[in-house]
Design an enzyme around this catalytic site. Structure first.
Site, PDB file in Angstrom:
ATOM      1  N   HIS A  41      -3.088  39.095 -37.965  1.00 32.70           N
ATOM      2  CA  HIS A  41      -2.965  37.664 -38.320  1.00 32.70           C
ATOM      3  C   HIS A  41      -4.329  37.216 -38.833  1.00 32.70           C
ATOM      4  O   HIS A  41      -5.217  36.889 -38.030  1.00 32.70           O
ATOM      5  CB  HIS A  41      -2.606  36.809 -37.100  1.00 32.70           C
ATOM      6  CG  HIS A  41      -1.373  37.235 -36.364  1.00 32.70           C
ATOM      7  ND1 HIS A  41      -0.174  36.590 -36.513  1.00 32.70           N
ATOM      8  CD2 HIS A  41      -1.152  38.234 -35.465  1.00 32.70           C
ATOM      9  CE1 HIS A  41       0.735  37.178 -35.730  1.00 32.70           C
ATOM     10  NE2 HIS A  41       0.161  38.173 -35.095  1.00 32.70           N
ATOM     11  N   HIS A  75       8.908  35.024 -35.870  1.00 34.75           N
ATOM     12  CA  HIS A  75       7.815  34.879 -34.896  1.00 34.75           C
ATOM     13  C   HIS A  75       8.169  35.505 -33.552  1.00 34.75           C
ATOM     14  O   HIS A  75       7.445  36.377 -33.069  1.00 34.75           O
ATOM     15  CB  HIS A  75       7.384  33.409 -34.719  1.00 34.75           C
ATOM     16  CG  HIS A  75       6.266  33.275 -33.736  1.00 34.75           C
ATOM     17  ND1 HIS A  75       6.465  32.946 -32.430  1.00 34.75           N
ATOM     18  CD2 HIS A  75       4.938  33.477 -33.872  1.00 34.75           C
ATOM     19  CE1 HIS A  75       5.293  32.936 -31.791  1.00 34.75           C
ATOM     20  NE2 HIS A  75       4.352  33.258 -32.652  1.00 34.75           N
ATOM     21  N   GLU A 103       6.808  40.509 -25.518  1.00 36.13           N
ATOM     22  CA  GLU A 103       5.372  40.768 -25.400  1.00 36.13           C
ATOM     23  C   GLU A 103       4.919  40.588 -23.938  1.00 36.13           C
ATOM     24  O   GLU A 103       4.147  41.387 -23.433  1.00 36.13           O
ATOM     25  CB  GLU A 103       4.644  39.773 -26.314  1.00 36.13           C
ATOM     26  CG  GLU A 103       3.129  39.873 -26.294  1.00 36.13           C
ATOM     27  CD  GLU A 103       2.486  38.976 -27.344  1.00 36.13           C
ATOM     28  OE1 GLU A 103       3.207  38.160 -27.966  1.00 36.13           O
ATOM     29  OE2 GLU A 103       1.271  39.095 -27.542  1.00 36.13           O
TER      30      GLU A 103
HETATM   31  C1  BEZ Z   1       8.483  26.711 -31.471  1.00 34.20           C
HETATM   32  O1  BEZ Z   1       8.532  26.283 -32.617  1.00 34.20           O
HETATM   33  O2  BEZ Z   1       9.411  26.569 -30.695  1.00 34.20           O
HETATM   34  C2  BEZ Z   1       7.254  27.421 -30.961  1.00 34.20           C
HETATM   35  C3  BEZ Z   1       6.181  27.641 -31.793  1.00 34.20           C
HETATM   36  C4  BEZ Z   1       5.059  28.310 -31.308  1.00 34.20           C
HETATM   37  C5  BEZ Z   1       5.032  28.767 -29.996  1.00 34.20           C
HETATM   38  C6  BEZ Z   1       6.113  28.537 -29.177  1.00 34.20           C
HETATM   39  C7  BEZ Z   1       7.224  27.873 -29.669  1.00 34.20           C
HETATM   40 FE   FE2 Z   2       0.977  39.366 -33.520  1.00 35.21          FE
END
Ligand code: BEZ
Ligand code: FE2
Length: 407
Positions: A64, A181, A211
Site C-alpha cells: 500500500h 478491502h 487477518e
Molecule cells: C467500512 O467502510 O465499513 C470500513 C472501512 C475501513 C475499515 C473498516 C470498515
Molecule cells: Fe494489505
C-alpha cells in the site's frame, strides 16, 4: 542481442553453473556461454561478477504505497489498536504522502531487486507514481464500503478509478486489477459486482481475508474488538457478511487472498479447492499482533503463495529480502533448505503465475526482468544458494526490466 552470464543462474531446472542467458526484451535462450556466443557472435557479453547469482526480477505482490509516510505514527501490537490508529491518523498520513515519497519507495523496492509489484490503491492517488516507477505494476483498485447507503456511490467511484488504470500506455507497464478491502468493510452486493468485473475482464483479483482473530469474532458472532469500532465510526453493530458468504463470493474466480492467518483448515481447504492463492506478509502479521500463518497447512494443500511486504502502515521497509528473512525466522520448525527454495519461488515464479504475468522465470519466451545478487563468498554447495541469498542480500547488484539495465 545481449548475453549475460553469472556464476549461478536460477532457472526452473534449479541453479545452473557455467551458463548464460541470451536476451533482448524477452529471453531468447538459456544455454552454455560457449553455445550462445557461437549462436549470437555479435552479441554483447556481460559477466555479472564473482559469486553472482542471476535471478528473475523479484515480485512483491502486495503493497500500500499511500501509507508510505508512516514510520513511527501507527500503533503496533494488536490489530484493533492499529486499526484505531489508522482511522485517527489516516488523513494526516495520506496528506504527507506525495508522489515523490511514493516514487522513492518504489525505488527502495527496486534496489532490493523487485521488478514487479502489486499496488493496492484505495483512492487512485498512487497511479501517477506507479506510472513513473521503473517497475511493472499490477494496480489493484480497491473497493471499500460496508454501508449500504453509500455503496452505489463508492462502487461508481471504484469504476472511475478502474477506468483510469485501464487507460495507461503500454510503456507505463500497468496491469489494472481489483482488490476487495475485506469481509468486514465491503458490502456483499458491491463485492459481487466487482468479482463479476474481474471475471469478465480476466483481471487479477485480491482480498484481505481473516487477518486477525478480531475479524473472525466479528464475522462469526458480531462481537469482539470490531464491535466498539463499528459502533464508534460507523454507527452500526452488526457485520454485513459472514465468512462463508464472503468466501463463496469468489468461488468462480481464482483470487489472491492476503493474510488468511485466522482461516481454519476447512476454509483453507475450500480456498485451495477453488484455485485461490495466499499473499503471506509475515512482518505485517507480527506487528499487528495477528500471529503466524500456518505455512505447513498451505504446503500440505499445495496451495500457491507469495511473500509480500504489505505497506509501510504495517512494516518498517519495503525491501523484499527483509521480508524473506522474517519468513525464514517466523516458520522456525520448517526445514531450512526446503523453505528457502519455496520462499524464492514465492517471490518469483509462483508470484508471477498468481498475478498472471509472463515474468518470474529465466526461460525462453519470458520478459527479460532480472535481478543479480552477489553473495559475500563462494557458497559451499549449490543447494545452499537460496538460503545464502536470503540471509546475505540487502540490495541487488544489477536490475533489468524488459532487457533494459535499470540499476
Ligand atoms: C467500512 O467502510 O465499513 C470500513 C472501512 C475501513 C475499515 C473498516 C470498515
Ligand atoms: Fe494489505
Amino acid at each position: 542481442m545481449n548475453l549475460i552470464t553469472a556464476d549461478y543462474i536460477y532457472t526452473p531446472k534449479g541453479f545452473l553453473e557455467n551458463c548464460a542467458v541470451a536476451y533482448s526484451k524477452k529471453i531468447e535462450a538459456v544455454d552454455t556461454l560457449k553455445n550462445l556466443a557461437e549462436k549470437y557472435p555479435d552479441a554483447d557479453i556481460h559477466y555479472a561478477g564473482k559469486n553472482s547469482v542471476l535471478y528473475p526480477g523479484f515480485i512483491n505482490t502486495h503493497v500500500h504505497l499511500e501509507f508510505s509516510a508512516n514510520s513511527t505514527t501507527l500503533k503496533y501490537g494488536t490489530f484493533m489498536s492499529w486499526l484505531d490508529s489508522v482511522v485517527e491518523n489516516r488523513n494526516e498520513l495520506i496528506q504527507k504522502c506525495d508522489n515523490a515519497l511514493m516514487l522513492s519507495k518504489t525505488e527502495e523496492m527496486l534496489h532490493s531487486g523487485v521488478t514487479t509489484f502489486g499496488a493496492v490503491s484505495s483512492f487512485g492517488a498512487e497511479l501517477e507514481a506507479c506510472m513513473k516507477a521503473s517497475q511493472r505494476v499490477v494496480f489493484f483498485n480497491e473497493l471499500i464500503g460496508s454501508n449500504a447507503a453509500y455503496a452505489d456511490a463508492l462502487y461508481n467511484d471504484f469504476l472511475e478509478r478502474m477506468k483510469a488504470s485501464q487507460h495507461c500506455a503500454p510503456e507505463d507497464r500497468i496491469t489494472p486489477a481489483i482488490a476487495i478491502h475485506s469481509p468486514y468493510s465491503v458490502h456483499p452486493v458491491i463485492l459481487q459486482r466487482a468479482v463479476q468485473v474481474a471475471k469478465q475482464h480476466s483481471l487479477p483479483l485480491s482480498a484481505h481475508f481473516l487477518e486477525s482473530q478480531a475479524e473472525r469474532e466479528w464475522l462469526e458472532e458480531g462481537e469482539g474488538g470490531f464491535k466498539p469500532f463499528f459502533e464508534k465510526f460507523f454507527n452500526t453493530s452488526t457485520p454485513v457478511t459472514s465468512i462463508m458468504e464472503f468466501m463463496h463470493a469468489f468461488d468462480s474466480y481464482p483470487t489472491h487472498f492476503t493474510h488468511c492467518v485466522h482461516a481454519n483448515e476447512e476454509e483453507l481447504a475450500h480456498l485451495s479447492s477453488k484455485g485461490h492463492s495466499i499473499a503471506h506478509c509475515p512482518r505485517s502479521n507480527r506487528l499487528l499482533g495477528c500471529g503466524r500463518l500456518a505455512i505447513e497447512k498451505i504446503q500440505e494443500l499445495h496451495m500457491p503463495f507469495s511473500v509480500a511486504t504489505d505497506g509501510l502502515s504495517s512494516n518498517w521497509s519495503l525491501n523484499i529480502f527483509d521480508e524473506l528473512r522474517a519468513a525464514l525466522m517466523m516458520h522456525y520448525t520448517e526445514p531450512m533448505e526446503v523453505l528457502s527454495h519455496q520462499l524464492i519461488r514465492a517471490v518469483t515464479s509462483d508470484a508471477a503465475t498468481i498475478l498472471g504475468l509472463n515474468v518470474g522465470s529465466i526461460e525462453a519466451g519470458r520478459e527479460s526482468d532480472f535481478a543479480v545478487i552477489t553473495l559475500p563468498d563462494t557458497p559451499s554447495s549449490v543447494e545452499d544458494i537460496a538460503l545464502q541469498t536470503i540471509l546475505h542480500t540487502q540490495k541487488a547488484s544489477e536490475v533489468y526490466i524488459s532487457g533494459e539495465k535499470i540499476l
